[in-house]
Design a protein around this motif. Structure first.
Motif, PDB file in Angstrom:
ATOM      1  N   LYS A  56       0.853  -1.188   0.000  1.00 21.39           N
ATOM      2  CA  LYS A  56       0.000   0.000   0.000  1.00 21.39           C
ATOM      3  C   LYS A  56       0.888   1.237   0.000  1.00 21.39           C
ATOM      4  CE  LYS A  56      -3.870  -2.318   0.695  1.00 21.39           C
ATOM      5  NZ  LYS A  56      -4.799  -2.573  -0.350  1.00 21.39           N
ATOM      6  N   PRO A  57       0.435   2.335  -0.618  1.00 17.99           N
ATOM      7  CA  PRO A  57       1.234   3.569  -0.585  1.00 17.99           C
ATOM      8  C   PRO A  57       1.481   4.013   0.861  1.00 17.99           C
ATOM      9  CG  PRO A  57      -0.624   3.785  -2.085  1.00 17.99           C
ATOM     10  CD  PRO A  57      -0.818   2.502  -1.336  1.00 17.99           C
ATOM     11  N   VAL A  58       2.667   4.550   1.101  1.00 20.44           N
ATOM     12  CA  VAL A  58       3.028   5.007   2.442  1.00 20.44           C
ATOM     13  C   VAL A  58       3.581   6.417   2.349  1.00 20.44           C
ATOM     14  CG1 VAL A  58       4.562   4.626   4.414  1.00 20.44           C
ATOM     15  CG2 VAL A  58       3.540   2.668   3.251  1.00 20.44           C
ATOM     16  N   THR A  59       3.135   7.255   3.263  1.00 22.32           N
ATOM     17  CA  THR A  59       3.714   8.592   3.420  1.00 22.32           C
ATOM     18  C   THR A  59       4.351   8.650   4.795  1.00 22.32           C
ATOM     19  OG1 THR A  59       2.094   9.625   1.968  1.00 22.32           O
ATOM     20  CG2 THR A  59       3.244  11.066   3.516  1.00 22.32           C
ATOM     21  N   ILE A  60       5.644   8.882   4.806  1.00 26.12           N
ATOM     22  CA  ILE A  60       6.373   9.041   6.061  1.00 26.12           C
ATOM     23  C   ILE A  60       6.314  10.530   6.390  1.00 26.12           C
ATOM     24  CG2 ILE A  60       8.618   8.841   7.173  1.00 26.12           C
ATOM     25  CD1 ILE A  60       9.163   6.431   5.310  1.00 26.12           C
ATOM     26  N   PRO A  61       5.703  10.907   7.529  1.00 24.98           N
ATOM     27  CA  PRO A  61       5.472  12.323   7.810  1.00 24.98           C
ATOM     28  C   PRO A  61       6.751  13.116   8.061  1.00 24.98           C
ATOM     29  CG  PRO A  61       4.820  10.984   9.683  1.00 24.98           C
ATOM     30  CD  PRO A  61       5.204  10.035   8.582  1.00 24.98           C
ATOM     31  N   ASN A  62       6.595  14.428   8.006  1.00 19.98           N
ATOM     32  CA  ASN A  62       7.729  15.339   8.174  1.00 19.98           C
ATOM     33  C   ASN A  62       8.424  15.189   9.521  1.00 19.98           C
ATOM     34  OD1 ASN A  62       7.181  16.394   5.644  1.00 19.98           O
ATOM     35  ND2 ASN A  62       5.946  18.055   6.448  1.00 19.98           N
ATOM     36  N   SER A  63       7.718  14.724  10.549  1.00 17.99           N
ATOM     37  CA  SER A  63       8.294  14.605  11.891  1.00 17.99           C
ATOM     38  C   SER A  63       9.321  13.477  12.003  1.00 17.99           C
ATOM     39  CB  SER A  63       7.185  14.378  12.917  1.00 17.99           C
ATOM     40  OG  SER A  63       6.461  13.192  12.595  1.00 17.99           O
ATOM     41  N   VAL A  64       9.246  12.488  11.123  1.00 19.48           N
ATOM     42  CA  VAL A  64      10.141  11.321  11.203  1.00 19.48           C
ATOM     43  C   VAL A  64      11.547  11.713  10.758  1.00 19.48           C
ATOM     44  CG1 VAL A  64      10.632   9.022  10.256  1.00 19.48           C
ATOM     45  CG2 VAL A  64       8.290   9.650  10.875  1.00 19.48           C
ATOM     46  N   ASN A  65      12.551  11.347  11.584  1.00 23.03           N
ATOM     47  CA  ASN A  65      13.934  11.598  11.171  1.00 23.03           C
ATOM     48  C   ASN A  65      14.692  10.302  10.899  1.00 23.03           C
ATOM     49  OD1 ASN A  65      14.864  10.657  13.721  1.00 23.03           O
ATOM     50  ND2 ASN A  65      14.687  12.697  14.581  1.00 23.03           N
ATOM     51  N   VAL A  81       6.135   5.730  -2.378  1.00 20.52           N
ATOM     52  CA  VAL A  81       6.486   6.143  -1.025  1.00 20.52           C
ATOM     53  C   VAL A  81       6.890   7.612  -1.074  1.00 20.52           C
ATOM     54  CG1 VAL A  81       8.123   5.827   0.879  1.00 20.52           C
ATOM     55  CG2 VAL A  81       7.263   3.852  -0.357  1.00 20.52           C
ATOM     56  N   THR A  82       6.365   8.380  -0.123  1.00 17.65           N
ATOM     57  CA  THR A  82       6.787   9.773   0.041  1.00 17.65           C
ATOM     58  C   THR A  82       7.437   9.880   1.411  1.00 17.65           C
ATOM     59  OG1 THR A  82       4.975  10.563  -1.335  1.00 17.65           O
ATOM     60  CG2 THR A  82       6.034  12.177   0.102  1.00 17.65           C
ATOM     61  N   ILE A  83       8.656  10.409   1.418  1.00 21.35           N
ATOM     62  CA  ILE A  83       9.433  10.537   2.644  1.00 21.35           C
ATOM     63  C   ILE A  83       9.481  12.012   3.011  1.00 21.35           C
ATOM     64  CG2 ILE A  83      11.702  10.184   3.690  1.00 21.35           C
ATOM     65  CD1 ILE A  83      12.033   7.839   1.654  1.00 21.35           C
ATOM     66  N   GLY A  84       9.029  12.344   4.213  1.00 21.90           N
ATOM     67  CA  GLY A  84       8.889  13.727   4.665  1.00 21.90           C
ATOM     68  C   GLY A  84      10.183  14.493   4.807  1.00 21.90           C
ATOM     69  N   THR A  85      10.039  15.763   5.149  1.00 19.90           N
ATOM     70  CA  THR A  85      11.161  16.708   5.177  1.00 19.90           C
ATOM     71  C   THR A  85      12.132  16.479   6.325  1.00 19.90           C
ATOM     72  OG1 THR A  85       9.841  18.272   6.469  1.00 19.90           O
ATOM     73  CG2 THR A  85       9.812  18.525   4.053  1.00 19.90           C
ATOM     74  N   GLY A  86      11.737  15.761   7.372  1.00 23.29           N
ATOM     75  CA  GLY A  86      12.608  15.603   8.532  1.00 23.29           C
ATOM     76  C   GLY A  86      13.564  14.434   8.477  1.00 23.29           C
ATOM     77  N   VAL A  87      13.401  13.531   7.531  1.00 22.72           N
ATOM     78  CA  VAL A  87      14.208  12.306   7.490  1.00 22.72           C
ATOM     79  C   VAL A  87      15.672  12.617   7.190  1.00 22.72           C
ATOM     80  CG1 VAL A  87      14.546  10.110   6.294  1.00 22.72           C
ATOM     81  CG2 VAL A  87      12.249  10.862   6.867  1.00 22.72           C
ATOM     82  N   THR A  88      16.559  12.040   8.015  1.00 17.99           N
ATOM     83  CA  THR A  88      17.996  12.190   7.788  1.00 17.99           C
ATOM     84  C   THR A  88      18.676  10.855   7.497  1.00 17.99           C
ATOM     85  OG1 THR A  88      18.461  12.053  10.156  1.00 17.99           O
ATOM     86  CG2 THR A  88      18.182  14.268   9.218  1.00 17.99           C
ATOM     87  N   SER A  89      17.976   9.738   7.718  1.00 18.61           N
ATOM     88  CA  SER A  89      18.574   8.441   7.437  1.00 18.61           C
ATOM     89  C   SER A  89      17.564   7.505   6.798  1.00 18.61           C
ATOM     90  CB  SER A  89      19.109   7.795   8.722  1.00 18.61           C
ATOM     91  OG  SER A  89      19.642   6.522   8.411  1.00 18.61           O
ATOM     92  N   VAL A  90      17.944   6.949   5.638  1.00 18.83           N
ATOM     93  CA  VAL A  90      17.142   5.938   4.945  1.00 18.83           C
ATOM     94  C   VAL A  90      17.982   4.695   4.662  1.00 18.83           C
ATOM     95  CG1 VAL A  90      15.455   7.517   3.941  1.00 18.83           C
ATOM     96  CG2 VAL A  90      17.564   7.042   2.694  1.00 18.83           C
ATOM     97  N   ASN A  91      19.013   4.473   5.484  1.00 18.59           N
ATOM     98  CA  ASN A  91      19.830   3.269   5.309  1.00 18.59           C
ATOM     99  C   ASN A  91      18.939   2.045   5.268  1.00 18.59           C
ATOM    100  OD1 ASN A  91      22.191   4.681   5.368  1.00 18.59           O
ATOM    101  ND2 ASN A  91      22.784   4.073   7.421  1.00 18.59           N
ATOM    102  N   GLY A  92      19.127   1.206   4.254  1.00 14.11           N
ATOM    103  CA  GLY A  92      18.410  -0.054   4.158  1.00 14.11           C
ATOM    104  C   GLY A  92      16.901   0.072   4.056  1.00 14.11           C
ATOM    105  N   LEU A  93      16.389   1.239   3.683  1.00 19.54           N
ATOM    106  CA  LEU A  93      14.946   1.491   3.673  1.00 19.54           C
ATOM    107  C   LEU A  93      14.170   0.357   3.022  1.00 19.54           C
ATOM    108  CD1 LEU A  93      12.722   3.631   4.357  1.00 19.54           C
ATOM    109  CD2 LEU A  93      12.970   4.417   2.006  1.00 19.54           C
ATOM    110  N   PHE A  94      14.579  -0.047   1.833  1.00 21.80           N
ATOM    111  CA  PHE A  94      13.968  -1.175   1.121  1.00 21.80           C
ATOM    112  C   PHE A  94      15.008  -2.256   0.941  1.00 21.80           C
ATOM    113  CE2 PHE A  94      11.430   2.432  -0.167  1.00 21.80           C
ATOM    114  CZ  PHE A  94      10.166   1.948   0.069  1.00 21.80           C
ATOM    115  N   GLY A  95      15.761  -2.511   1.989  1.00 16.23           N
ATOM    116  CA  GLY A  95      16.851  -3.472   1.916  1.00 16.23           C
ATOM    117  C   GLY A  95      16.387  -4.860   1.508  1.00 16.23           C
ATOM    118  N   PHE A  96      17.124  -5.820   1.851  1.00 21.79           N
ATOM    119  CA  PHE A  96      16.996  -7.227   1.483  1.00 21.79           C
ATOM    120  C   PHE A  96      15.574  -7.668   1.148  1.00 21.79           C
ATOM    121  CE2 PHE A  96      16.818 -11.753   2.660  1.00 21.79           C
ATOM    122  CZ  PHE A  96      17.793 -12.228   1.809  1.00 21.79           C
TER     123      PHE A  96
END
Length: 166
Positions: A56-65, A81-96
Motif C-alpha cells: 500500500k502507498p506510504v507517506t512518512i510524515p515530516n516529523s520522522v527523522n 512512497v513519500t518521505i517527509g522533510t525531517g528524514v535524515t537516514s534511509v539506510n536499508g529502507l527497502f533493503g533485502f
C-alpha cells in the motif's frame, strides 16, 4: 506494538501521542493495509520489517527523522512512497528482499545524510526513480554512490551488477 502478530491485517491510525514506531509491525507477515502515520512519530526504524504482503502507498510524515530498514524484507512492496522533510537516514529502507519494488520514491527532505543499502538484495536489478529536491544535500549525498545517476531533481537508481547497492 503489533510485533510478530503474523495474522494482523487491520487498517490503523498511529496517533500523535506515538513518538517511536520502531518495530511496530515487525514480522506482521500478512499485514497489507494503509497506515495513517501522524506527524508526531519521530522514529520508524524497522517499522514494517518482515511485512511480506504489504503493498500500500506510504507517506512518512515530516516529523520522522529515522526510517532505517523501515521496509526491509517487504517482498511484495511496490507502491509509491513519500518521505517527509525531517528524514535524515534511509539506510536499508527497502533493503533485502524488496524485489518487487519499482515504484517512485519521493524524498522531500533536503539533508538526508545516510542512504547506504537503500535498495538492496544481490539480485535487485530494477530502475527506480528517486525524486529529491534539486540542489539539496540529499541529492549530493546520493550522488556519491556508484548506484545512482543524477538528472535535475531525479536520481535514477540503476543497478547493473549482482552486488548490494551502497
Amino acid at each position: 506494538m503489533f510485533q510478530n502478530c503474523h495474522n494482523f491485517n487491520q487498517p490503523i491510525n498511529i496517533p500523535n501521542s506515538v513518538i517511536d514506531a520502531t518495530n511496530m509491525f515487525f514480522g506482521c507477515t500478512n499485514f497489507n493495509q494503509i497506515v495513517n502515520i501522524s506527524n508526531g512519530v519521530i522514529n520508524m526504524a524497522y517499522a514494517f520489517n518482515g511485512c511480506y504482503n504489504l503493498n500500500k502507498p506510504v507517506t512518512i510524515p515530516n516529523s520522522v527523522n529515522n526510517a532505517i530498514y523501515a521496509f526491509y524484507n517487504c517482498n511484495k512492496f511496490n507502491s509509491p512512497v513519500t518521505i517527509g522533510t525531517g528524514v535524515t537516514s534511509v539506510n536499508g529502507l527497502f533493503g533485502f528482499n524488496c524485489h518487487a519494488m519499482s515504484s517512485n520514491i519521493t524524498i522531500l527532505a533536503t539533508d538526508v545524510k545516510e542512504v547506504r543499502n537503500m535498495l538492496g538484495g544481490k539480485n535487485y536489478k530494477k530502475r527506480i526513480n528517486i525524486i529529491v529536491p534539486a540542489g539539496s544535500k540529499t541529492n549530493n549525498t546520493m550522488a556519491y554512490t556508484n548506484s545512482y545517476s543524477v538528472v535535475g531533481g531525479t536520481i535514477y537508481w540503476t543497478t547493473n551488477s549482482s552486488n548490494n547497492c551502497r
